[in-house]
Write an enzyme that holds these catalytic residues in place. Sequence first.
Site, PDB file in Angstrom:
ATOM      1  CD  GLU A 202      -2.754  -0.846   2.615  1.00 34.38           C
ATOM      2  OE1 GLU A 202      -3.057   0.280   3.062  1.00 34.38           O
ATOM      3  OE2 GLU A 202      -3.076  -1.899   3.180  1.00 34.38           O
TER       4      GLU A 202
ATOM      5  CB  CYS B 261      -3.570  -5.831   4.591  1.00 31.41           C
ATOM      6  SG  CYS B 261      -3.417  -4.257   5.449  1.00 31.41           S
TER       7      CYS B 261
ATOM      8  CG  HIS C  14      -4.022  -9.024   8.024  1.00 31.93           C
ATOM      9  ND1 HIS C  14      -2.799  -8.468   7.742  1.00 31.93           N
ATOM     10  CD2 HIS C  14      -4.868  -7.987   8.235  1.00 31.93           C
ATOM     11  CE1 HIS C  14      -2.906  -7.155   7.780  1.00 31.93           C
ATOM     12  NE2 HIS C  14      -4.146  -6.831   8.074  1.00 31.93           N
TER      13      HIS C  14
END
Lengths: 348, 136
Positions: free
Chosen positions: A81, A113, A236
Amino acid sequence: MRPALPVGIVGYGGYVPRYRLPASEISRLWPSGGEDGPVSSKAVPGLDEDTVTMSIEAARNALDRAGIDPAQIGAVWVGSESHPYAVKPTSTIVAEAIGAVPHVLAADWQFACKAGTEALQAALGLVGSGMVRYGLAIGMDAAQGKPSDALEYTAAAGGAAILVGPAEEAVARCEGSVSYVTDTPDFWRRPGRTYPEHAGRFTGQPAYFAHSLAAARELLAELGWRPDELAHAVFHQPNVRFPTQAGQQLGLSRQQMALGLLSPEIGNAYAGSSLLGLVAALDGAAPEQRILQVSFGSGAGSDAFGWITTPLLPERQQLASTVRDYIARQRQIDYATYLRYRGQIVME
Amino acid sequence: MSSSSHWRTRRQRLALVGEQCPHCQAMLFPPRDICPSCHGPAKEPYHYGGVGSVYSFSEVYTAPDAYEHYAPYVVALVQLEEGPLLTAQLTDVEPEDVYVGMPVEMVTRRLRAEGPEGLISYGYKFRPVPERVAAH
Ligand SMILES: [Zn+2]
């Protein structure tokens, strides 16, 4: 999903920058009622670091472990990102630095992400179709959180590089992968804006948990794996609570989650998060262990991977710095130094 | 740095590629194409390993344009294990911890940016060889 040819991870490498901002420094400046931060500290890049430089170091670690000629790499893909340029690829700079140019596919990937695991799935497909022998997938970020926003506690830096190649050379074979995506508006950033926007509580149940758990359950069902058969599971890590609860909802123990859970010490490495967790698990895993890896990207989607480590893993573990080496080499900074390192002190 | 010099120096900056003289085996960095020892043509690329030690160093307080935001920082003469001496910034280290003979390794970092609109220049710096925690 699985590729036509058996493929796996032939080299892997993580990177975490040296500086740590303790949560107490953020709450000292922006008191919110005495609550503890969502992580205890986060990793902050130095003045001369960005997604390009961190990707190069992770890639060199992956190459040190694989021991292959970089000219044999057929793809260098970087998911992030925080690419330093809006137009000009990160991947060509990385490919040049590691000696993979000029006969190489190079591209930058974007999906919040999960940009890094998206690149990884594509590398598995490209290698698994026989089009290239090796493909390098990188997830890396130097994330920015708006000052005083909840994300400021967690928006961190780091990531990992995964070199995909033939299964017979692999330290971990890919048994399969699954993606689960929907149009879910939990977090976004418009062009030209410095900081992302997010939909507060909406980021939890309908976004993170729905996608992560659906992808994980679908993959386990496809592979016929029971949760108790997993040696390690990595999610994550936007904070500590989300991956911990996701693991609990799948029936996983604290021990199964231990190696790959890094957010308490380094925060959220965004596109680098689940890949760095996977690398930390590989750093400590034994041969013939099953690893579940699940990414999450806002917008929203999850990629799940099932890996089985091989007898080649132990000899390659110490051929480069481990994630624990990087986490141990830390220097705490205060909020003013943090602002300086993030380029937020105007000099002219 | 202009686009042309940026492009011309990319291999030495990003991958520490110099030359080895095919006549007298002298190790060259940066690449010169003419060997300073025997004056013969030397165009054989040589990929340096990036391991070396601090030969000499100085702490910079008054930095040149585009480097002011790094000050104070350390510039060192680094001797590569293959022989050549090169000048580079040290990074990931406090100036008071630097000493002559300190083992260092090459990393690729941001050197400078031409303001918010120009090219970002990446290249080699050196840092102390990191400690490794015990094997698992
Ligand atoms: Zn010569």
